[in-house]
Write a protein that holds these residues in place. Structure first.
Motif, PDB file in Angstrom:
ATOM      1  N   ILE A 297       0.831  -1.216   0.000  1.00 18.28           N
ATOM      2  CA  ILE A 297       0.000   0.000   0.000  1.00 18.28           C
ATOM      3  C   ILE A 297       0.859   1.257   0.000  1.00 18.28           C
ATOM      4  CG2 ILE A 297      -1.621   1.356   1.386  1.00 18.28           C
ATOM      5  CD1 ILE A 297      -2.877  -1.332   2.263  1.00 18.28           C
ATOM      6  N   ARG A 298       1.898   1.250   0.848  1.00 15.19           N
ATOM      7  CA  ARG A 298       2.781   2.421   0.899  1.00 15.19           C
ATOM      8  C   ARG A 298       3.508   2.636  -0.425  1.00 15.19           C
ATOM      9  NH1 ARG A 298       3.635   0.444   6.106  1.00 15.19           N
ATOM     10  NH2 ARG A 298       5.496  -0.685   5.459  1.00 15.19           N
ATOM     11  N   GLY A 299       3.908   1.535  -1.066  1.00 22.81           N
ATOM     12  CA  GLY A 299       4.590   1.636  -2.355  1.00 22.81           C
ATOM     13  C   GLY A 299       3.683   2.219  -3.422  1.00 22.81           C
ATOM     14  N   ILE A 300       2.426   1.729  -3.464  1.00 25.21           N
ATOM     15  CA  ILE A 300       1.465   2.224  -4.461  1.00 25.21           C
ATOM     16  C   ILE A 300       1.158   3.700  -4.229  1.00 25.21           C
ATOM     17  CG2 ILE A 300      -0.932   2.030  -5.247  1.00 25.21           C
ATOM     18  CD1 ILE A 300      -0.735  -0.994  -4.699  1.00 25.21           C
ATOM     19  N   GLN A 301       0.980   4.076  -2.951  1.00 25.73           N
ATOM     20  CA  GLN A 301       0.696   5.482  -2.645  1.00 25.73           C
ATOM     21  C   GLN A 301       1.830   6.389  -3.104  1.00 25.73           C
ATOM     22  OE1 GLN A 301       0.029   5.243   1.605  1.00 25.73           O
ATOM     23  NE2 GLN A 301      -2.188   5.073   1.367  1.00 25.73           N
ATOM     24  N   LYS A 302       3.054   5.929  -2.928  1.00 25.72           N
ATOM     25  CA  LYS A 302       4.209   6.735  -3.331  1.00 25.72           C
ATOM     26  C   LYS A 302       4.297   6.857  -4.852  1.00 25.72           C
ATOM     27  CE  LYS A 302       8.934   7.535  -1.797  1.00 25.72           C
ATOM     28  NZ  LYS A 302      10.048   7.036  -0.973  1.00 25.72           N
ATOM     29  N   ILE A 303       3.951   5.770  -5.565  1.00 25.20           N
ATOM     30  CA  ILE A 303       3.985   5.794  -7.027  1.00 25.20           C
ATOM     31  C   ILE A 303       2.914   6.740  -7.565  1.00 25.20           C
ATOM     32  CG2 ILE A 303       3.571   4.434  -9.117  1.00 25.20           C
ATOM     33  CD1 ILE A 303       4.769   2.031  -7.624  1.00 25.20           C
ATOM     34  N   VAL A 304       1.706   6.655  -6.987  1.00 19.58           N
ATOM     35  CA  VAL A 304       0.574   7.460  -7.456  1.00 19.58           C
ATOM     36  C   VAL A 304       0.775   8.952  -7.166  1.00 19.58           C
ATOM     37  CG1 VAL A 304      -1.883   7.930  -7.129  1.00 19.58           C
ATOM     38  CG2 VAL A 304      -1.071   5.573  -7.266  1.00 19.58           C
TER      39      VAL A 304
ATOM     40  N   GLY B 224       3.757  10.458  -6.277  1.00 16.62           N
ATOM     41  CA  GLY B 224       5.093  10.984  -6.533  1.00 16.62           C
ATOM     42  C   GLY B 224       5.390  11.203  -7.996  1.00 16.62           C
ATOM     43  N   SER B 225       6.572  11.733  -8.259  1.00 18.60           N
ATOM     44  CA  SER B 225       7.059  11.946  -9.619  1.00 18.60           C
ATOM     45  C   SER B 225       8.570  11.842  -9.590  1.00 18.60           C
ATOM     46  CB  SER B 225       6.647  13.333 -10.130  1.00 18.60           C
ATOM     47  OG  SER B 225       7.295  14.340  -9.375  1.00 18.60           O
ATOM     48  N   ALA B 226       9.171  11.866 -10.730  1.00 16.40           N
ATOM     49  CA  ALA B 226      10.624  11.745 -10.824  1.00 16.40           C
ATOM     50  C   ALA B 226      11.315  12.885 -10.096  1.00 16.40           C
ATOM     51  CB  ALA B 226      11.062  11.733 -12.289  1.00 16.40           C
ATOM     52  N   GLU B 227      10.608  14.030  -9.939  1.00 18.95           N
ATOM     53  CA  GLU B 227      11.230  15.184  -9.291  1.00 18.95           C
ATOM     54  C   GLU B 227      11.185  15.076  -7.769  1.00 18.95           C
ATOM     55  OE1 GLU B 227      10.702  15.799 -13.260  1.00 18.95           O
ATOM     56  OE2 GLU B 227       9.007  15.584 -11.866  1.00 18.95           O
ATOM     57  N   VAL B 228      10.141  14.429  -7.217  1.00 19.76           N
ATOM     58  CA  VAL B 228       9.984  14.413  -5.770  1.00 19.76           C
ATOM     59  C   VAL B 228      10.472  13.119  -5.130  1.00 19.76           C
ATOM     60  CG1 VAL B 228       8.058  16.026  -5.845  1.00 19.76           C
ATOM     61  CG2 VAL B 228       7.592  13.570  -5.903  1.00 19.76           C
ATOM     62  N   ILE B 229      10.563  12.055  -5.914  1.00 20.43           N
ATOM     63  CA  ILE B 229      11.064  10.801  -5.371  1.00 20.43           C
ATOM     64  C   ILE B 229      12.588  10.851  -5.350  1.00 20.43           C
ATOM     65  CG2 ILE B 229      11.193   8.309  -5.676  1.00 20.43           C
ATOM     66  CD1 ILE B 229       8.517   8.368  -7.053  1.00 20.43           C
ATOM     67  N   GLN B 230      13.157  10.824  -4.155  1.00 14.91           N
ATOM     68  CA  GLN B 230      14.594  10.942  -4.033  1.00 14.91           C
ATOM     69  C   GLN B 230      15.317   9.676  -4.492  1.00 14.91           C
ATOM     70  OE1 GLN B 230      14.472  12.298   0.231  1.00 14.91           O
ATOM     71  NE2 GLN B 230      15.961  13.803  -0.509  1.00 14.91           N
TER      72      GLN B 230
ATOM     73  N   PHE C 271      17.050  -4.440  -3.986  1.00 15.86           N
ATOM     74  CA  PHE C 271      18.274  -4.217  -4.757  1.00 15.86           C
ATOM     75  C   PHE C 271      17.954  -3.749  -6.174  1.00 15.86           C
ATOM     76  CE2 PHE C 271      21.512  -5.708  -7.732  1.00 15.86           C
ATOM     77  CZ  PHE C 271      22.671  -5.175  -7.178  1.00 15.86           C
ATOM     78  N   ALA C 272      16.984  -4.454  -6.807  1.00 10.89           N
ATOM     79  CA  ALA C 272      16.605  -4.092  -8.173  1.00 10.89           C
ATOM     80  C   ALA C 272      16.005  -2.684  -8.221  1.00 10.89           C
ATOM     81  CB  ALA C 272      15.603  -5.107  -8.726  1.00 10.89           C
ATOM     82  N   GLY C 273      15.150  -2.368  -7.246  1.00 11.53           N
ATOM     83  CA  GLY C 273      14.525  -1.051  -7.216  1.00 11.53           C
ATOM     84  C   GLY C 273      15.519   0.062  -6.973  1.00 11.53           C
ATOM     85  N   ILE C 274      16.420  -0.169  -6.020  1.00  9.60           N
ATOM     86  CA  ILE C 274      17.430   0.850  -5.700  1.00  9.60           C
ATOM     87  C   ILE C 274      18.377   1.050  -6.872  1.00  9.60           C
ATOM     88  CG2 ILE C 274      19.395   1.386  -4.184  1.00  9.60           C
ATOM     89  CD1 ILE C 274      17.867  -0.257  -1.999  1.00  9.60           C
ATOM     90  N   LEU C 275      18.789  -0.055  -7.499  1.00 13.05           N
ATOM     91  CA  LEU C 275      19.689   0.038  -8.645  1.00 13.05           C
ATOM     92  C   LEU C 275      19.025   0.794  -9.793  1.00 13.05           C
ATOM     93  CD1 LEU C 275      22.442  -0.775  -9.855  1.00 13.05           C
ATOM     94  CD2 LEU C 275      21.349  -2.875 -10.697  1.00 13.05           C
ATOM     95  N   GLY C 276      17.739   0.477 -10.039  1.00 15.10           N
ATOM     96  CA  GLY C 276      17.002   1.160 -11.100  1.00 15.10           C
ATOM     97  C   GLY C 276      16.866   2.648 -10.827  1.00 15.10           C
TER      98      GLY C 276
ATOM     99  N   PRO D 235      13.766   6.800 -10.700  1.00 21.94           N
ATOM    100  CA  PRO D 235      13.440   6.874  -9.273  1.00 21.94           C
ATOM    101  C   PRO D 235      12.200   6.084  -8.866  1.00 21.94           C
ATOM    102  CG  PRO D 235      14.003   9.033 -10.139  1.00 21.94           C
ATOM    103  CD  PRO D 235      13.870   8.134 -11.326  1.00 21.94           C
ATOM    104  N   VAL D 236      11.239   5.955  -9.792  1.00 25.16           N
ATOM    105  CA  VAL D 236      10.001   5.252  -9.470  1.00 25.16           C
ATOM    106  C   VAL D 236      10.248   3.760  -9.208  1.00 25.16           C
ATOM    107  CG1 VAL D 236       9.353   4.570 -11.827  1.00 25.16           C
ATOM    108  CG2 VAL D 236       7.566   5.091 -10.134  1.00 25.16           C
ATOM    109  N   MET D 237      11.417   3.250  -9.622  1.00 29.56           N
ATOM    110  CA  MET D 237      11.728   1.838  -9.419  1.00 29.56           C
ATOM    111  C   MET D 237      11.831   1.481  -7.938  1.00 29.56           C
ATOM    112  SD  MET D 237      11.924   0.082 -12.205  1.00 29.56           S
ATOM    113  CE  MET D 237      12.974  -1.309 -11.788  1.00 29.56           C
ATOM    114  N   ASP D 238      12.218   2.440  -7.103  1.00 32.65           N
ATOM    115  CA  ASP D 238      12.355   2.155  -5.671  1.00 32.65           C
ATOM    116  C   ASP D 238      11.003   1.831  -5.028  1.00 32.65           C
ATOM    117  OD1 ASP D 238      14.193   2.125  -3.291  1.00 32.65           O
ATOM    118  OD2 ASP D 238      12.783   3.662  -2.623  1.00 32.65           O
ATOM    119  N   PRO D 239       9.970   2.689  -5.151  1.00 33.79           N
ATOM    120  CA  PRO D 239       8.664   2.311  -4.598  1.00 33.79           C
ATOM    121  C   PRO D 239       8.028   1.140  -5.337  1.00 33.79           C
ATOM    122  CG  PRO D 239       8.497   4.372  -5.825  1.00 33.79           C
ATOM    123  CD  PRO D 239       9.960   4.071  -5.667  1.00 33.79           C
ATOM    124  N   LEU D 240       8.347   1.001  -6.630  1.00 37.90           N
ATOM    125  CA  LEU D 240       7.817  -0.132  -7.385  1.00 37.90           C
ATOM    126  C   LEU D 240       8.342  -1.443  -6.821  1.00 37.90           C
ATOM    127  CD1 LEU D 240       6.102  -1.018  -9.800  1.00 37.90           C
ATOM    128  CD2 LEU D 240       8.152  -0.854 -11.239  1.00 37.90           C
ATOM    129  N   ALA D 241       9.585  -1.416  -6.364  1.00 38.64           N
ATOM    130  CA  ALA D 241      10.171  -2.610  -5.749  1.00 38.64           C
ATOM    131  C   ALA D 241       9.392  -3.005  -4.497  1.00 38.64           C
ATOM    132  CB  ALA D 241      11.637  -2.359  -5.394  1.00 38.64           C
TER     133      ALA D 241
END
Length: 304
Positions: free
Chosen positions: A103-110, A112-118, A172-177, A183-189
């Motif tokens: 749930i937290r990951g989906i909320q962050k994806i919905v 967030g954006s490439a500018e705000v996701i660190q 690991f995959a999300g952080i690497l991506g 940046p969206v790969m981190d919450p997607l992970a």
């Protein structure tokens, strides 16, 4: 003999659980620090997952300790099913943990954006690698002990370690991506981690419920029991065999046919041989009840 074996099994389970608690405490703190310092939501989620392992392992210790208690007046068949209760609790913990992460990951994806996701730092990537190695080792270590003492709750805890290792691979995959420009790969992970955790929770829950509703042993095991009984001296044939799981243990009810002209003493000895052979060759069997039916041996070949 049974009580001595239960005592040894309990000591093994407590030792493995103590190692698990110590490792998870150190690992969860390390991953939490790495996640906060390196701005990685996936690693923070992973740290929460590891922290939940500590609580789940405590549940395992309690479940195994209670399930290994001796039979008493109120519980003449023992307490083995309480280990299944521990497994169900573990499954619920896993489900809630996984759902929260997803749930937290989906909320962050919905939101967030490439500018705000660190973009997470290198420390988070290192923590993910360390976590995969450590948790995979814990999975095999706990799995070996679970198989040795035939413990469903300890096996559930082993899969908890494996789900943590899988979630760390996702981290690991999300952080690497994210570090490569996505940046969206981190919450997607985090969402991918959620799927792995929910699947593990479902499998643990299903196995525990099956053992609580007197599910029979698997077909191959039942056939092996038949063969053992048939190869016992004096057994003409198997009339019926029924098995039921009682927590991590199994009960067997078997009807054999023996020569109708045998004395009661001889028939009893045949039943005792079958009883002893089943319990010796199948450690998971707590008790085997053997009933002898009279049979005419004319036209039949008696096993010997």
């Amino acid at each position: 003999m049974i009580h001595e074996e239960d005592s040894k099994d309990k000591k093994i389970a407590v030792r493995v659980s103590a190692v698990s608690i110590a490792v998870n405490l150190i690992l969860s703190v390390f991953k939490l620090i790495a996640g906060i310092a390196a701005y990685s939501g996936a690693m923070i989620s992973d740290a929460v997952h590891s922290a939940s392992d500590v609580f789940s392992t405590v549940i395992v210790i309690i479940g195994i300790s209670v399930s290994r208690k001796k039979s008493d007046k109120e519980h003449p068949y023992g307490h083995e099913r309480l280990e299944c209760v521990a497994s169900v609790i573990l499954a619920v913990i896993l489900f809630v943990t996984g759902a929260g992460i997803g749930i937290r990951g989906i909320q962050k994806i919905v939101s967030g954006s490439a500018e705000v996701i660190q973009v997470p730092g290198m420390l988070a990537l290192t923590a993910a690698v360390v976590s995969v190695v450590v948790k995979e080792w814990m999975y095999w270590y706990t799995r070996a002990a679970a198989k040795k003492i035939n413990s469903g709750a300890l096996m559930a805890d082993a899969w908890h370690h494996r789900s943590d290792a899988l979630s760390s691979i996702g981290s690991f995959a999300g952080i690497l991506g994210a570090r490569m420009g996505f940046p969206v790969m981190d919450p997607l992970a985090s969402v991918v981690i959620c799927v792995f955790i929910l699947k593990a929770a479902f499998n643990i829950f299903r196995d525990a419920v099956n053992k609580m509703v007197d599910k029979s042993c698997d077909e191959a095991t039942v056939q092996s029991m038949k063969n053992v009984a048939l190869n016992s001296q004096g057994v003409v044939e198997i009339d019926d065999i029924r098995t039921r799981m009682f927590g991590a243990k199994a009960y067997v009810d078997i009807e054999i046919a023996a020569d109708e002209n045998l004395t009661l003493k001889d028939s009893h000895e045949i039943a005792e041989n079958v009883h002893g052979s089943i319990e010796r060759q199948f450690p998971e069997v707590k008790h085997c009840m053997v009933h002898v039916n009279p049979a005419s041996v004319e036209g039949k070949t008696q096993c010997s």
